[in-house]
Write a protein that holds these residues in place. Structure first.
Motif: not given
Length: 182
Positions: A57-63
């Motif tokens: 899962e990837n988002d703006d804070n990392g993976s």
């Protein structure tokens, strides 16, 4: 005798491309079953775990990588035939490509225990330990440790299969097993 030196050097350097943090377990070598029950007490401890990727899962804070844990062999490679102690999460500040780390990929992580996080798997909520990755290693499918010849598999390589050593109709049959033709 001179021709043996390059062969010996090649054999000695066979595992030298592995990072030290992946090859060698930290001291003490905390297991997932120990940390999963008391993650708060192990916060900041170094670990080396491995397993099979479930999803990324990837988002703006990392993976975040969801991993099913499997025991590691002497090289630090997960043995997917072993008994799992459960699941854990790997957090990285950098982007982890879900195409490269797709489901089923074997990985080993060296890192620091961060905390616990509650995730939902199917319809069950579980509290899993989170590891901040300092070193992440993806194992190739062609790694020699998966080769049935090295594992003592009954369909091992027969050096006489192509010679005149077998009579007509007596050559071994080729079988497909574990990704190899034997």
């Amino acid at each position: 005798m001179r021709f043996l030196l390059p062969i010996v050097m090649l054999l000695l350097s066979a595992c030298s491309n592995l990072p030290v943090a992946i090859k060698e377990a930290p001291s003490p070598d905390w297991q997932l079953s120990q940390v999963a029950t008391q993650a708060e007490q192990h916060k900041g401890d170094s670990i080396r775990w491995g397993g099979q990727v479930v999803k990324v899962e990837n988002d703006d804070n990392g993976s975040t990588i969801h991993v099913v844990q499997f025991p590691l062999n002497s090289f630090g490679r997960p043995d997917s035939d072993g008994v799992s102690q459960g699941r854990f999460l790997i957090h990285s500040d950098s982007f982890i490509d879900p195409y490269i780390y797709k489901a089923g990929t074997l990985i080993t992580v060296a890192g620091i225990v961060k905390n616990k996080e509650t995730v939902t798997i199917d319809k069950k909520s579980m509290s899993l330990p989170v590891v901040t990755a300092t070193q992440l290693y993806r194992w190739s499918k062609n790694d020699y440790s998966r080769d049935p010849y090295w594992r003592g598999h009954p369909y091992y390589y027969d050096p006489f299969a192509y010679g005149p050593y077998y009579g007509p109709g007596l050559r071994p049959s080729w079988r497909y097993y574990d990704g190899y033709y034997w």
